[in-house]
Design an enzyme around this catalytic site. Structure first.
Site, PDB file in Angstrom:
ATOM      1  N   PRO A  96      35.234  44.736  49.915  1.00 17.90           N
ATOM      2  CG  PRO A  96      37.396  45.909  50.626  1.00 17.90           C
ATOM      3  CD  PRO A  96      35.460  45.585  51.034  1.00 17.90           C
ATOM      4  CD  GLU A 123      39.010  49.794  60.736  1.00 22.54           C
ATOM      5  OE1 GLU A 123      39.390  49.040  59.970  1.00 22.54           O
ATOM      6  OE2 GLU A 123      38.796  51.242  60.393  1.00 22.54           O
ATOM      7  NE  ARG A 161      21.857  48.735  31.976  1.00 25.46           N
ATOM      8  CZ  ARG A 161      22.585  47.906  30.367  1.00 25.46           C
ATOM      9  NH1 ARG A 161      22.776  47.204  30.262  1.00 25.46           N
ATOM     10  NH2 ARG A 161      22.738  48.862  29.626  1.00 25.46           N
ATOM     11  CG  ASP A 176      24.858  46.939  27.360  1.00 28.10           C
ATOM     12  OD1 ASP A 176      24.623  47.075  26.253  1.00 28.10           O
ATOM     13  OD2 ASP A 176      23.762  46.384  28.520  1.00 28.10           O
TER      14      ASP A 176
END
Length: 242
Positions: A96, A123, A161, A176
């Site tokens: 993150p 962690e 893809r 898309d």
């Protein structure tokens, strides 16, 4: 294209990738994927890969040694497959704290022959090995999950893809959302009328020029309403005053 996922849960990765479009793409040989168990590279006889963090704090941390040896083993296999010395492949640490993944990054990564995904748990992973091997820190959003496997599969799906032959119609990837900087236009299928809602007449006209014009207008309208940040970026890039 080859995807290598370094993980504590290889079955989770392969169960997720062996289905639907990606599963068929692997059967055709358009892409290859392997899940490598980091535990196989620990020197601990009990296959332990984590320990307490220095300085205290909650939770355990994945140790440097098994991660490093696992990465090196995969790189060695890649070099053996190519029968030559190659530059170190991109090694993506799923975290993150990384850059937020987007369609442009998917296009960039799709140009690589090999991608290595490193999935953390607990962690996270000892900082020293991250400094040693990781080339890209990438996030799929500002939230925390229990591990890196789901984000890795999300990115692999988006990247794969874009590889030629993965989609039956390669044009699908071009139209898309985000393909041209805008969200995708609304689409319709049979029946022509459903719950008193009709398919827009222009889509039945057979006039492809009008259809493309309508689709662009709807993409702009939808982007402006739902993602004003994307709309402003598109407007500036296209020198548009709408």
């Amino acid at each position: 294209m080859y995807f290598h996922v370094l993980t504590l849960f290889p079955e989770m990765i392969m169960d997720g990738l062996n289905n639907s479009i990606l599963g068929r793409a692997m059967e055709k040989g358009c892409i290859r994927a392997e899940a490598v168990n980091i535990r196989d590279y620990t020197l601990d006889k009990h296959q332990k890969v984590d320990d307490y963090t220095y300085g205290g704090g909650a939770g355990m941390l994945m140790q440097a040694q098994p991660v490093y040896d696992c990465v090196q083993a995969v790189i060695d296999r890649i070099r053996h497959r190519n029968q030559e010395e190659i530059s170190t492949p991109r090694i993506i640490y799923v975290t993150p704290q990384g850059r937020v993944f987007n369609q442009q990054m998917a296009k960039e990564f799709a140009g690589e022959e090999d991608l290595i995904f490193l999935c953390g748990h607990y962690e996270g992973i000892d900082e020293r090995v991250l400094e040693e091997v990781v080339t890209d820190h990438v996030s799929i959003g500002d939230y925390v999950l229990t591990g890196g496997e789901l984000p890795a599969m999300v990115m692999i799906d988006a990247i794969a893809r874009l590889v030629p032959g993965v989609l039956n119609n390669d044009e699908s990837a071009m139209t898309d959302s985000f393909g041209n900087g805008l969200l995708e236009y609304p689409q319709y299928s049979r029946p022509r009328v459903w719950r008193d809602k009709e398919v827009p007449p222009v889509l039945l006209s057979g006039n492809h020029k009008l259809i493309e014009k309508w689709r662009l207008e709807k993409s702009i309208e939808r982007t402006k309403e739902q993602r004003p940040d994307l709309y402003e970026k598109w407007r500036m890039e296209n020198d548009c005053c709408k």
